[in-house]
Design a protein around this motif. Sequence first.
Motif, PDB file in Angstrom:
ATOM      1  N   VAL A  84       0.837  -1.199   0.000  1.00 45.23           N
ATOM      2  CA  VAL A  84       0.000   0.000   0.000  1.00 45.23           C
ATOM      3  C   VAL A  84       0.874   1.253   0.000  1.00 45.23           C
ATOM      4  O   VAL A  84       0.661   2.189  -0.784  1.00 45.23           O
ATOM      5  CB  VAL A  84      -0.969  -0.009   1.204  1.00 45.23           C
ATOM      6  N   THR A  85       1.882   1.271   0.862  1.00 43.96           N
ATOM      7  CA  THR A  85       2.766   2.429   0.944  1.00 43.96           C
ATOM      8  C   THR A  85       3.538   2.635  -0.349  1.00 43.96           C
ATOM      9  O   THR A  85       3.608   3.755  -0.873  1.00 43.96           O
ATOM     10  CB  THR A  85       3.750   2.259   2.120  1.00 43.96           C
ATOM     11  N   THR A  88       1.114   3.815  -3.291  1.00 43.59           N
ATOM     12  CA  THR A  88       0.694   5.220  -3.232  1.00 43.59           C
ATOM     13  C   THR A  88       1.868   6.163  -3.453  1.00 43.59           C
ATOM     14  O   THR A  88       1.732   7.189  -4.121  1.00 43.59           O
ATOM     15  CB  THR A  88       0.008   5.528  -1.895  1.00 43.59           C
ATOM     16  N   ALA A  92       2.181   8.835  -6.571  1.00 44.09           N
ATOM     17  CA  ALA A  92       2.381  10.270  -6.342  1.00 44.09           C
ATOM     18  C   ALA A  92       3.663  10.762  -6.999  1.00 44.09           C
ATOM     19  O   ALA A  92       3.683  11.837  -7.610  1.00 44.09           O
ATOM     20  CB  ALA A  92       2.406  10.549  -4.840  1.00 44.09           C
TER      21      ALA A  92
END
Length: 131
Positions: A84-85, A88, A92
């Motif tokens: 997840v980290t 994302t 970005a």
Amino acid sequence: MKKTRSVGFQLFALALGVIVLIPVLYALSVSFMKPDEILSREVNLLPRSFYLGNYIAAFQKTTLTRFLLNSFVMTVGSSTVRLVTAGTAAFALSFYNFRGKQAMFLLIIGTMMIPPDLLIVKTIERLPIWA
């Protein structure tokens, strides 16, 4: 010449892989041997008979199922958080332009150099159950 080099590299990698696997396969083989067969003076690469007593004793004398569950929970949890980290952050950094983007990227790359196992051990040391 290029094909010969590639074949040579592949053969070297295959030989190295076999060398790495030999101790693992021997340990697996020994786990199915009876205790007297393991401790005998002669070297046995394969067990004479298929013996599950070592596994039964390991599950009866220890909390092996709890250890396996703990490992599973830690693995699934840390992998989920990392995915997840990383997902994302990658989104970005690749699609948005913002001030400090280069510094953020270097910070992420820098933290990847710290072994994650070290972070897990240091985090577990601080938990109140170990005090």
